[in-house]
Design a protein around this motif. Structure first.
Motif, PDB file in Angstrom:
ATOM      1  N   UNK A 210       0.825  -1.204   0.000  1.00 13.67           N
ATOM      2  CA  UNK A 210       0.000   0.000   0.000  1.00 13.67           C
ATOM      3  C   UNK A 210       0.860   1.254   0.000  1.00 13.67           C
ATOM      4  N   UNK A 211       0.243   2.341  -0.451  1.00 15.05           N
ATOM      5  CA  UNK A 211       0.907   3.645  -0.486  1.00 15.05           C
ATOM      6  C   UNK A 211       0.068   4.629   0.304  1.00 15.05           C
TER       7      UNK A 211
ATOM      8  N   UNK B 166       4.809  10.796  -0.753  1.00 14.90           N
ATOM      9  CA  UNK B 166       4.207   9.483  -0.945  1.00 14.90           C
ATOM     10  C   UNK B 166       5.166   8.416  -0.430  1.00 14.90           C
ATOM     11  N   UNK B 167       4.652   7.491   0.372  1.00 14.13           N
ATOM     12  CA  UNK B 167       5.454   6.413   0.964  1.00 14.13           C
ATOM     13  C   UNK B 167       4.795   5.077   0.660  1.00 14.13           C
ATOM     14  N   UNK B 168       5.623   4.055   0.596  1.00 10.86           N
ATOM     15  CA  UNK B 168       5.125   2.692   0.383  1.00 10.86           C
ATOM     16  C   UNK B 168       5.348   1.869   1.638  1.00 10.86           C
ATOM     17  N   UNK B 169       4.468   0.910   1.854  1.00 13.86           N
ATOM     18  CA  UNK B 169       4.595  -0.005   2.982  1.00 13.86           C
ATOM     19  C   UNK B 169       3.972  -1.330   2.565  1.00 13.86           C
ATOM     20  N   UNK B 170       4.167  -2.323   3.401  1.00 14.40           N
ATOM     21  CA  UNK B 170       3.572  -3.624   3.115  1.00 14.40           C
ATOM     22  C   UNK B 170       3.163  -4.311   4.408  1.00 14.40           C
ATOM     23  N   UNK B 171       2.251  -5.241   4.256  1.00 16.12           N
ATOM     24  CA  UNK B 171       1.732  -6.013   5.381  1.00 16.12           C
ATOM     25  C   UNK B 171       1.767  -7.478   4.972  1.00 16.12           C
TER      26      UNK B 171
END
Length: 173
Positions: A39-40, A48-53
């Motif tokens: 997700x962003x 804008x940053x990105x991450x994940x789960x």
């Protein structure tokens, strides 16, 4: 005499907590990796940053880290083997903002949590051995709500036990 009473209370509190702690540790080692939800979001500075789960199991609500009601995720890509039910609140309550099937992506959302569900015909969570495809949708929804209520009750019970220990340790010293 007071020390003996305190010791008995402490032993009783441990007897209540240890069985559930052991189950939690066992669950951590046996959990399967369902894949990754990417997700962003836009941070405090407007970048804008990105991450994940990486969810460990189905039938669980996950808060998207570094998001909030004011700064939600705005783009989500479901690279898991489960349905990703996206919500605009931190508790996965109310109407879903969007449901993404495995491999789907959306760019026009504002979400802060996700609830993972097995794809139709797959078994739920840790697997009770019963396929859900024979259940009517209203029965599935009722079962899902019951599981969510039970998880919430379990969480509240563990919080009560921690409060009891805090009070116990505070009175000891």
């Amino acid at each position: 005499m007071r020390l003996r009473t305190t010791a008995v209370v402490f032993a009783g509190a441990l007897a209540l907590i240890l069985p559930t702690a052991g189950q939690s540790l066992a669950d951590d080692h046996s959990s399967s990796d369902l894949g990754t939800l990417h997700y962003r979001f836009v941070d405090d500075e407007g970048d804008a940053r990105s991450a994940q789960l990486r969810p460990a199991e189905n039938d669980t609500c996950y808060v998207l880290t570094r998001t909030s009601d004011a700064e939600p995720a705005v783009e989500v890509s479901n690279e898991t083997e489960s349905l990703a039910v996206l919500f605009d609140n931190r508790t996965c309550d109310g109407k879903a903002a969007r449901v993404l099937e495995p491999g789907q992506r959306t760019q026009d959302v504002e979400v802060v949590s996700v609830f993972f569900k097995p794809v139709e015909g797959e078994q739920t969570g840790k697997g009770d051995g019963n396929a859900r495809e024979d259940q009517a949708p209203e029965d599935q929804a009722r079962d899902d709500q019951a599981r969510e209520d039970q998880a919430r009750d379990d969480w509240e019970d563990s919080e009560s036990a921690e409060d009891l220990l805090d009070q116990l340790f505070h009175s000891i010293g």
